[in-house]
Design an enzyme around this catalytic site. Structure first.
Site, PDB file in Angstrom:
ATOM      1  N   ASP A  21       0.901  -1.174   0.051  1.00  0.00           N
ATOM      2  CA  ASP A  21       0.113  -0.113  -0.084  1.00  0.00           C
ATOM      3  C   ASP A  21       1.001   1.352  -0.145  1.00  0.00           C
ATOM      4  OD1 ASP A  21      -2.296   1.405  -0.068  1.00  0.00           O
ATOM      5  OD2 ASP A  21      -2.644   1.101   2.164  1.00  0.00           O
ATOM      6  N   ASN A  69     -10.625  -2.932  -6.327  1.00  0.00           N
ATOM      7  CA  ASN A  69      -9.748  -1.765  -7.012  1.00  0.00           C
ATOM      8  C   ASN A  69     -10.503  -1.491  -8.370  1.00  0.00           C
ATOM      9  OD1 ASN A  69      -6.623  -3.165  -5.675  1.00  0.00           O
ATOM     10  ND2 ASN A  69      -8.008  -1.500  -5.109  1.00  0.00           N
TER      11      ASN A  69
HETATM   12  C1  FPP Z   1      -2.134  -0.010  -3.171  1.00  0.00           C
HETATM   13  O1  FPP Z   1      -1.544   1.417  -3.250  1.00  0.00           O
HETATM   14  C2  FPP Z   1      -1.618  -0.492  -4.639  1.00  0.00           C
HETATM   15  C3  FPP Z   1      -2.198  -1.127  -5.332  1.00  0.00           C
HETATM   16  C4  FPP Z   1      -3.583  -1.250  -5.489  1.00  0.00           C
HETATM   17  C5  FPP Z   1      -1.464  -1.691  -6.616  1.00  0.00           C
HETATM   18  C6  FPP Z   1      -0.286  -2.618  -6.269  1.00  0.00           C
HETATM   19  C7  FPP Z   1       0.384  -2.726  -7.268  1.00  0.00           C
HETATM   20  C8  FPP Z   1       1.867  -2.575  -7.393  1.00  0.00           C
HETATM   21  C9  FPP Z   1       2.696  -2.532  -6.483  1.00  0.00           C
HETATM   22  C10 FPP Z   1       2.319  -2.597  -8.807  1.00  0.00           C
HETATM   23  C11 FPP Z   1       3.005  -3.825  -9.261  1.00  0.00           C
HETATM   24  C12 FPP Z   1       2.598  -5.183  -8.945  1.00  0.00           C
HETATM   25  C13 FPP Z   1       3.093  -6.234  -9.658  1.00  0.00           C
HETATM   26  C14 FPP Z   1       2.869  -7.628  -9.383  1.00  0.00           C
HETATM   27  C15 FPP Z   1       3.961  -5.885 -11.075  1.00  0.00           C
HETATM   28  P1  FPP Z   1      -2.652   2.713  -3.403  1.00  0.00           P
HETATM   29  O2  FPP Z   1      -2.662   3.080  -4.646  1.00  0.00           O
HETATM   30  O3  FPP Z   1      -3.727   2.089  -2.522  1.00  0.00           O
HETATM   31  O4  FPP Z   1      -1.679   3.978  -2.612  1.00  0.00           O
HETATM   32  P2  FPP Z   1      -2.565   4.966  -1.698  1.00  0.00           P
HETATM   33  O5  FPP Z   1      -3.331   4.155  -0.581  1.00  0.00           O
HETATM   34  O6  FPP Z   1      -1.304   5.723  -1.485  1.00  0.00           O
HETATM   35  O7  FPP Z   1      -3.433   5.545  -2.756  1.00  0.00           O
END
Ligand code: FPP
Length: 243
Positions: A21, A69
């Protein structure tokens, strides 16, 4: 004499699961679009996977995209799907060469055909590997997984291949996406949020949790090593009393 000494060998977790996250905030802090953070996050995935063998982490499960998501903007969802395809294309050979076995969990029905084909191919390519088992949760939700498992279980009963009396926790677990994996010993969530967000609800019943303030793109292998090593000091009782 040595026989009477307590076993003080530090026990690192065999299975670590991570809620990655903080990509969005990381990008925002830099005045960049959210996808910039996801790309940085993908680079971190590579680093953390490669750190596992030396830390004794045999299984690593990462939460890449949840069933919730899809509620994000079309631009972010499409960008993430493109990033997953790019990750598979770029990393496949390296994962294969370094002995990583890749699996995907989650419902593939809503994912685009091309991505699903690439996921299948990567699973097949790495099926003979055993150095580290990387499981990527994509369109995954714990409640969705349990619902799909319950449906399949009900179908088996309907077909007469199982009776309701045979249903116990072990039987149900056989219908989960994770049926070939051990339960996670340690679940890490980055970015300072203390929630489990529908991740491995059944499997993490007795897992230890670590909520880390660092945003995922800043989560280095040194921080990972520290968290893994601190797990060794925990006293896990699985509901029992130590005598
Ligand atoms: C949550 O951070 C993250 C995600 C929903 C996506 C996770 C994906 C990756 C780490 C990218 C790559 C993965 C692979 C397997 C290639 P957020 O967007 O919710 O962050 P925030 O809470 O700060 O908005």
């Amino acid at each position: 004499m040595a026989r009477d000494l307590p076993d003080t060998t530090p026990k690192n977790p065999r299975h670590v699961a991570i809620i990655m996250d903080g990509n969005g905030r990381w990008a925002q802090e830099r005045g960049r679009p959210r996808l910039f953070g996801h790309h940085a996050g993908a680079r971190r995935v590579r680093e953390i996977v490669s750190a596992c063998p030396d830390l004794g982490v045999k299984y690593l499960t990462i939460f890449a995209f949840s069933t919730e998501n899809w509620k994000r903007t079309q631009t972010e969802v499409a960008g993430l799907m493109k990033l997953f395809r790019r990750y598979i294309t770029r990393e496949a050979q390296d994962l294969f060469r370094t002995g990583v076995r890749v699996r995907f969990i989650g419902d593939r029905v809503r994912l685009d055909e091309k991505l699903v084909r690439m996921m299948d191919e990567l699973e097949l390519l790495t099926a003979g590997n055993d150095t580290c088992h990387l499981t990527i949760a994509l369109n995954y939700g714990g409640r969705d997984e349990l619902t799909r498992a319950a449906k399949r279980l009900a179908y088996e009963i309907e077909c007469g291949r199982l009776t309701h009396k045979e249903v116990d926790a072990e039987t149900l677990a056989r219908f989960l996406d994770t049926h070939v994996l051990p339960d996670p010993d340690l679940v890490i969530r980055t970015s300072g949020e203390a929630r489990i967000s529908n991740f491995l609800l059944w499997q993490s019943a007795y897992s230890e949790y670590e909520f880390i303030d660092t945003l995922w793109p800043d989560f280095t292998k040194d921080i990972f090593a520290e968290v893994v090593q601190s797990y060794a000091t925990r006293d896990r009782r699985f509901g029992a009393v130590k005598v």
